[in-house]
Design a protein around this motif. Structure first.
Motif, short mmCIF file in Angstrom:
data_model
loop_
_atom_site.label_atom_id
_atom_site.label_comp_id
_atom_site.label_asym_id
_atom_site.label_seq_id
_atom_site.Cartn_x
_atom_site.Cartn_y
_atom_site.Cartn_z
N LEU A 12 31.40 -72.30 46.06
CA LEU A 12 31.23 -70.92 46.51
C LEU A 12 31.63 -69.91 45.44
O LEU A 12 31.54 -68.70 45.67
N ASP A 13 32.07 -70.42 44.27
CA ASP A 13 32.51 -69.57 43.16
C ASP A 13 33.60 -68.60 43.61
O ASP A 13 33.54 -67.39 43.36
N VAL A 14 34.61 -69.14 44.28
CA VAL A 14 35.73 -68.33 44.74
C VAL A 14 36.60 -67.95 43.55
O VAL A 14 36.97 -68.79 42.74
N SER A 15 36.91 -66.69 43.43
CA SER A 15 37.76 -66.23 42.32
C SER A 15 39.23 -66.42 42.67
O SER A 15 39.59 -66.64 43.84
N MET A 16 40.08 -66.32 41.66
CA MET A 16 41.51 -66.44 41.90
C MET A 16 42.01 -65.30 42.79
O MET A 16 42.90 -65.49 43.62
N LEU A 58 47.93 -68.12 42.30
CA LEU A 58 48.80 -66.98 42.02
C LEU A 58 49.23 -66.97 40.56
O LEU A 58 49.30 -65.92 39.92
N ASP A 59 49.50 -68.15 40.03
CA ASP A 59 49.91 -68.25 38.62
C ASP A 59 48.80 -67.76 37.70
O ASP A 59 49.06 -67.14 36.67
N LEU A 93 46.99 -65.37 38.22
CA LEU A 93 47.03 -63.90 38.28
C LEU A 93 48.37 -63.37 37.81
O LEU A 93 48.64 -62.15 37.92
N GLY A 94 49.22 -64.26 37.32
CA GLY A 94 50.55 -63.84 36.87
C GLY A 94 51.46 -63.50 38.01
O GLY A 94 52.39 -62.68 37.86
N MET A 95 51.25 -64.10 39.19
CA MET A 95 51.99 -63.72 40.39
C MET A 95 52.68 -64.91 41.07
O MET A 95 53.08 -64.83 42.23
N ALA A 96 52.82 -66.04 40.37
CA ALA A 96 53.41 -67.22 41.01
C ALA A 96 54.78 -66.91 41.59
O ALA A 96 55.62 -66.29 40.94
N ILE A 97 55.01 -67.33 42.82
CA ILE A 97 56.27 -67.03 43.51
C ILE A 97 57.32 -68.09 43.22
O ILE A 97 58.49 -67.78 42.95
N HIS A 98 56.95 -69.36 43.27
CA HIS A 98 57.93 -70.45 43.19
C HIS A 98 57.91 -71.17 41.86
O HIS A 98 58.24 -72.35 41.77
N LYS A 99 57.57 -70.46 40.81
CA LYS A 99 57.54 -71.07 39.48
C LYS A 99 58.43 -70.28 38.53
O LYS A 99 58.37 -69.06 38.48
#
Length: 468
Positions: free
Chosen positions: A433-437, A459-460, A462-468
């Motif tokens: 479906l060509d889903v974007s991040m 999320l990573d 997009l630079g938004m990873a929570i648990h990393k």
């Protein structure tokens, strides 16, 4: 007997029988020609029996760590004959199910060896199928269309022919009711590593050899590294960048002595897992205009051969040799035959699964392939040790890696860890479906679940990873 059909399918494996059912649904009269049993390699000598054995091996492996789970004093005892019997029961159940589906869809099955004839009294064009039965009699099936789905068979080494005793194939090992004490596996691809994982968990001393510099050369390097580390912890001896030659083998009465790194090592059995070869030599291709490349049948994007009324699908055409690929190719071919408008298969959106412990699943390109083609991408890897359910399942071993382009689209992905072969279906759908991040970020994943690793990887990206 001579009988006419709209479509004759040569080969009753997964791709063949599914194609036949779809053709019947579309109103075609259909016959299947199968030399052995409906279900083919996948059901009888591949996917299903190996996964049944792997389930038993996985439970045995889990018992080994019960102390960590607070369960004490469990002993590991198993009866391999009963494990094999369960495997056979599952295969038989699925086999009966296929027969029921074939009957329900009014498909005729001819047991015997099918060969295509050239132009003859039966038809002015090539493609009439002669079926040679075991009783010496034959049937002649005239048709409007033929679909070839003959599959493949294990490849032998020229100096190490299968004897089904000491030198064995993946077919033969699934019929054994006893386990060897030691085994040499030649080939570090999917088949080789799956059997290495299975047999080592069952207590067999396993050595695996491959000419490549790492196991699973066609998969992600990080995935290969985890599998190799896991194997070493299980005392599996790994010899990569190793090419064995005829002089390295000495066959004894009940074992094989092999020269490895300057040492003579004795093995009860040698499993040759170096790939498979197409079963196209004796099906009458010479009576047609069909073209082949190293035995594999050449087709169009809709699986049409050089003979416009003859199609071919599955392992015998040399694409991805996976049961679910053969099934999809067959559906596309049959819908084309029935004048539908099928969508061309994107092989980069096909899930590839390795049922080791831990599991590996992937789609699309690997980093090596993207680098080789000078494709711009960014890799975003989320370790599953940051996902609670993954830690509960297997101490968080593994990762989710997404390879994305500048438009946030998935170029490739790899999952290593618990339930990886189930989770990959989500990424297969996302790629189709060509889903974007950014769109993936808006999805909600249940907590706790191993699938949260996919969400965190997006999320990573997009630079938004929570648990990393």
């Amino acid at each position: 007997m001579t009988k006419h059909y709209d479509l004759v399918v040569i080969g009753g494996g997964t791709g063949g029988y599914v194609s036949a059912i779809r053709a019947s649904q579309l109103g075609l009269s259909v016959a299947i020609v199968e030399k052995q049993k409906l279900g083919g390699t996948c059901l009888h000598r591949g996917c299903i029996p190996t996964k049944s054995l792997l389930k038993s091996a996985d439970l045995i492996e889990q018992i080994k760590i019960t102390n960590e789970l607070g369960i004490t004093d469990l002993e590991i005892n198993f009866d391999y004959k009963k494990i094999v019997a369960r495997k056979d029961k599952i295969v038989d159940q699925m086999y009966k199910g296929i027969h029921g589906l074939i009957k329900k869809n009014k498909i005729d099955v001819f047991n015997g060896h099918g060969r295509m004839l050239g132009p003859s009294i039966f038809s002015p064009i090539s493609g009439t199928v002669a079926v040679e039965r075991e009783d010496g009699e034959s049937d002649v099936l005239t048709n409007d269309y033929v679909l070839i789905a003959t599959g493949t068979t294990p490849r032998e080494l020229p100096y190490l022919e299968f004897d089904n005793k000491i030198v064995i194939s993946s077919d033969h090992i699934l019929t054994q009711e006893t386990l060897p004490e030691s085994i040499l596996i030649i080939g570090g691809g999917v088949i080789g590593v799956e059997f290495a994982s299975l047999l080592s968990d069952l207590g067999v001393n396993v050595t695996i050899v491959d000419v490549e510099d790492r196991l699973l050369k066609l998969e992600d390097k990080d995935a290969s590294r985890i599998i190799e580390d896991t194997f070493k912890k299980k005392n599996v001896a790994i010899h990569t960048s190793t090419r064995l030659v005829e002089s390295d083998f000495t066959k004894n009465e009940s074992s094989m002595t092999v020269e490895l790194d300057g040492k003579s090592v004795e093995f009860d059995q040698v499993l040759v897992a170096i790939g498979r070869v197409p079963l196209t030599d004796d099906i009458g291709l010479s009576n047609t205009k069909i073209k082949t490349d190293k035995g594999y049948i050449e087709t169009s994007e809709f699986y049409q051969t050089a003979e416009s009324h003859i199609y071919a699908i599955g392992d015998c055409i040399g694409k991805l040799q996976l049961a679910h690929v053969a099934t999809k190719e067959g559906l596309i071919a049959v819908e084309k035959i029935a004048h539908q408008t099928p969508i061309e298969l994107d092989y980069r959106a096909v899930p590839r699964c390795v049922y080791t412990n831990p599991e590996i699943a992937s789609i699309g390109f690997t980093e090596d392939e993207l680098k080789e083609s000078n494709t711009k991408y960014k890799a975003h890897k989320f370790p599953l040790v940051g996902v609670a359910k993954a830690v509960i399942e297997n101490d968080g071993v593994g990762f989710v890696k997404l390879l994305v382009d500048e438009h946030e689209s998935i170029l490739g992905a790899t999952i290593v860890g618990a339930h990886a072969t189930e989770l990959i279906n989500e990424l297969s759908l996302a790629k189709f479906l060509d889903v974007s991040m950014s769109e993936m970020k808006e999805t909600i994943h249940a907590h706790p679940s191993v699938g949260e690793g996919i969400f965190e990887a997006s999320l990573d990206a997009l630079g938004m990873a929570i648990h990393k």
